[in-house]
Write a protein that holds these residues in place. Sequence first.
Motif, PDB file in Angstrom:
ATOM      1  N   GLY A 205       0.804  -1.223   0.000  1.00  0.00           N
ATOM      2  CA  GLY A 205       0.000   0.000   0.000  1.00  0.00           C
ATOM      3  C   GLY A 205       0.835   1.271   0.000  1.00  0.00           C
ATOM      4  N   ILE A 206       2.077   1.156  -0.448  1.00  0.00           N
ATOM      5  CA  ILE A 206       2.944   2.341  -0.480  1.00  0.00           C
ATOM      6  C   ILE A 206       2.626   3.153  -1.730  1.00  0.00           C
ATOM      7  N   ARG A 207       2.158   4.377  -1.517  1.00  0.00           N
ATOM      8  CA  ARG A 207       1.870   5.240  -2.668  1.00  0.00           C
ATOM      9  C   ARG A 207       2.789   6.440  -2.730  1.00  0.00           C
ATOM     10  N   THR A 208       3.332   6.777  -1.579  1.00  0.00           N
ATOM     11  CA  THR A 208       4.185   7.962  -1.536  1.00  0.00           C
ATOM     12  C   THR A 208       5.418   7.653  -0.686  1.00  0.00           C
ATOM     13  N   PRO A 209       6.451   8.484  -0.783  1.00  0.00           N
ATOM     14  CA  PRO A 209       7.628   8.286   0.071  1.00  0.00           C
ATOM     15  C   PRO A 209       7.275   8.294   1.566  1.00  0.00           C
ATOM     16  N   LEU A 210       6.232   9.052   1.914  1.00  0.00           N
ATOM     17  CA  LEU A 210       5.836   9.081   3.323  1.00  0.00           C
ATOM     18  C   LEU A 210       5.272   7.726   3.754  1.00  0.00           C
ATOM     19  N   ASP A 211       4.488   7.081   2.863  1.00  0.00           N
ATOM     20  CA  ASP A 211       4.003   5.720   3.142  1.00  0.00           C
ATOM     21  C   ASP A 211       5.192   4.781   3.302  1.00  0.00           C
ATOM     22  N   LEU A 212       6.173   4.962   2.430  1.00  0.00           N
ATOM     23  CA  LEU A 212       7.358   4.110   2.465  1.00  0.00           C
ATOM     24  C   LEU A 212       8.047   4.206   3.823  1.00  0.00           C
ATOM     25  N   LEU A 213       8.191   5.426   4.299  1.00  0.00           N
ATOM     26  CA  LEU A 213       8.824   5.614   5.607  1.00  0.00           C
ATOM     27  C   LEU A 213       8.050   4.881   6.698  1.00  0.00           C
ATOM     28  N   ARG A 261       3.728  18.266   1.651  1.00  0.00           N
ATOM     29  CA  ARG A 261       2.683  17.669   2.474  1.00  0.00           C
ATOM     30  C   ARG A 261       2.416  16.209   2.126  1.00  0.00           C
ATOM     31  N   HIS A 262       2.414  15.918   0.832  1.00  0.00           N
ATOM     32  CA  HIS A 262       1.925  14.598   0.431  1.00  0.00           C
ATOM     33  C   HIS A 262       3.019  13.672  -0.061  1.00  0.00           C
ATOM     34  N   LEU A 263       4.225  14.193  -0.295  1.00  0.00           N
ATOM     35  CA  LEU A 263       5.328  13.310  -0.676  1.00  0.00           C
ATOM     36  C   LEU A 263       6.480  13.367   0.330  1.00  0.00           C
ATOM     37  N   GLY A 264       6.469  14.380   1.196  1.00  0.00           N
ATOM     38  CA  GLY A 264       7.589  14.530   2.128  1.00  0.00           C
ATOM     39  C   GLY A 264       8.856  14.988   1.435  1.00  0.00           C
ATOM     40  N   VAL A 265       8.703  15.668   0.301  1.00  0.00           N
ATOM     41  CA  VAL A 265       9.858  16.120  -0.480  1.00  0.00           C
ATOM     42  C   VAL A 265       9.940  17.645  -0.409  1.00  0.00           C
ATOM     43  N   LYS A 266      11.148  18.120  -0.113  1.00  0.00           N
ATOM     44  CA  LYS A 266      11.341  19.558  -0.002  1.00  0.00           C
ATOM     45  C   LYS A 266      11.746  20.125  -1.364  1.00  0.00           C
ATOM     46  N   ALA A 267      10.766  20.468  -2.152  1.00  0.00           N
ATOM     47  CA  ALA A 267      11.041  21.031  -3.469  1.00  0.00           C
ATOM     48  C   ALA A 267      11.101  22.553  -3.360  1.00  0.00           C
ATOM     49  N   ALA A 268      11.477  23.198  -4.456  1.00  0.00           N
ATOM     50  CA  ALA A 268      11.480  24.660  -4.497  1.00  0.00           C
ATOM     51  C   ALA A 268      10.872  25.093  -5.819  1.00  0.00           C
ATOM     52  N   TYR A 269      10.423  26.338  -5.848  1.00  0.00           N
ATOM     53  CA  TYR A 269       9.854  26.894  -7.069  1.00  0.00           C
ATOM     54  C   TYR A 269      10.865  27.890  -7.613  1.00  0.00           C
ATOM     55  N   ALA A 270      11.616  27.442  -8.622  1.00  0.00           N
ATOM     56  CA  ALA A 270      12.714  28.266  -9.121  1.00  0.00           C
ATOM     57  C   ALA A 270      12.205  29.424  -9.965  1.00  0.00           C
ATOM     58  N   GLY A 271      11.110  29.212 -10.694  1.00  0.00           N
ATOM     59  CA  GLY A 271      10.579  30.298 -11.507  1.00  0.00           C
ATOM     60  C   GLY A 271       9.708  29.773 -12.626  1.00  0.00           C
ATOM     61  N   TYR A 272       9.248  30.701 -13.462  1.00  0.00           N
ATOM     62  CA  TYR A 272       8.398  30.291 -14.565  1.00  0.00           C
ATOM     63  C   TYR A 272       8.770  31.063 -15.823  1.00  0.00           C
ATOM     64  N   VAL A 273       8.352  30.528 -16.945  1.00  0.00           N
ATOM     65  CA  VAL A 273       8.608  31.175 -18.232  1.00  0.00           C
ATOM     66  C   VAL A 273       7.261  31.330 -18.927  1.00  0.00           C
ATOM     67  N   PRO A 274       6.921  32.548 -19.331  1.00  0.00           N
ATOM     68  CA  PRO A 274       5.602  32.746 -19.945  1.00  0.00           C
ATOM     69  C   PRO A 274       5.509  32.108 -21.323  1.00  0.00           C
ATOM     70  N   PHE A 275       4.305  31.764 -21.692  1.00  0.00           N
ATOM     71  CA  PHE A 275       4.035  31.331 -23.051  1.00  0.00           C
ATOM     72  C   PHE A 275       4.246  32.550 -23.944  1.00  0.00           C
ATOM     73  N   ASP A 276       4.947  32.356 -25.034  1.00  0.00           N
ATOM     74  CA  ASP A 276       5.399  33.519 -25.808  1.00  0.00           C
ATOM     75  C   ASP A 276       5.485  33.114 -27.278  1.00  0.00           C
TER      76      ASP A 276
END
Lengths: 319, 201
Positions: A205-213, A261-276
């Motif tokens: 029943g492991i669906r996420t890294p948090l389940d794995l832990l 919250r749901h994967l236990g992974v510390k991600a970051a939001y580096a930025g975005y690029v507009p549709f152009d």
Amino acid sequence: MMEALPAVVPVAAARPRRQVWSVGGGKGGIGKSLLTAALGFQLARLGRRVVLVDADLGGANLHTCLGLAGPALTLGDFICRRVERIEDVLVETGVSGLRLISGASDFLGAANIKYAQKVRVLNRIRSLEVDIILLDLGAGTSFNIIDFFLVSDVGILTVVPEPTSIENGYRFIKSALYRRLRAAAPSQAVRAIVDSALDQKNPLGIRTPLDLLAVVERADPAAVPLLRKEMGAFHPRFVINQVRDPADAAIGHQLVTACARHLGVKAAYAGYVPFDDTVWRCVRQRRLFASAVPDCPSAQKVRELARGLLQGESLALTW
Amino acid sequence: MVAVLGGNHYEVLGIDARATPEQVERAYRFCLEMYGDSSIAIYSLLDADEQRRARSRVQEAYEVLRDPFRRHDYDVSQGFVRATPPMPAPPRAAAGPVPLPAPPPPAPRPPAPQVLEGPVDGATLRRCREERGISLKEIAGRTKIGVRYLEYIEADRHELLPAPVYLRGFLQEYARATGLEPRRTADAYMSRLRRHPDPTR
């Protein structure tokens, strides 16, 4: 001849001089190669010596993004030992400070190179006298791609604001993290648990890294701190490409929050690029938008992105 | 069943326990969007039922934190803040008229105005305000004092504050809006203004 080292090493020297950055994303056709090319261009403009490496071994086209013809020698020639030195497959791009190692599109077996070959390639690329080695990874979550991502100092994950792309983005994160946890697993039992987690319909029943832990906690509690440490060191950075409105841009914050919250992974939001549209027109003309139309919104955002990544900054969620 | 969203109400909304009402509101809207039916950031992570449960957990947290009284009780129950201490008896030796007795409490809530112990400076006021989750903008709205002056008060920018006779009024209004005892709070703050003797005293 080595020069005498100064008595006091300046603080800035503590920063690793040569870094490997990689641009991945589970899905094809989301602009990874264009983003990589533009990012490399902006990093070079910011004074860094950059080598772009087309690690999309099965579908290399980074040279086209840069407006170059397919070079005579590619990474495939190095992998097959047709040339001995990695420098032999390095080509100038016409942009000062930016060089390219083209992909191995001529070598059909290249997408499945063996682990030993991969290590050799990586070591030789790392030995290049540059500041940043920027890898354009292919689509998908094969071990080749993930291994390149995992050895990077900066792992960039490209998504577009579409369900399929985001789904693949999460899949990419899980695959990469599980591969890392498997390598760190202190016992056969823990490795077996990680292996079964790779199957999304696993009986545990492991669906996420948090389940794995949670499962490891029951089987081998002593292994949990180690796995937690590995998870804490895994730090993918999202870039949202083809953003059309502010709601699209806000998705980056949702992804980071959802990962925590749901994967236990510390991600970051580096930025975005507009549709152009400029980008699309430049692709048609086989010119890199960032150099052909340096003031277009996309080019400007990639410049911001490059600056932020160099400084280790990300877009923060403020209320 | 495992909670989809664990943690206390603040963690559910992803905010600090000192968040202002505006911040509570913005965080709530962010979570609603994120766990909403049309959210693309969550659909491949949670199934429909989990998503619904996450939403109701967000709603539950918001219902408590948006209401200053419920939030205060929650904070006390969680140990985030101490229960407001009862008004201490005025010291016998105090000069001047005996302070007015505390007004009769109209209801069990809101808590009686708090009397701060020790010296009161801008930072103290700010801490009290933030603990109660009140923004400067709200105080400005209630008191009609410009946000800029409220900021000067909190930053102890005494040289930029108005004449003491006005400042005292500002401080009392600030205290009232923050749930502090107005007169004593104003006195305590004014007593630190050495360079500007208070002619109203």
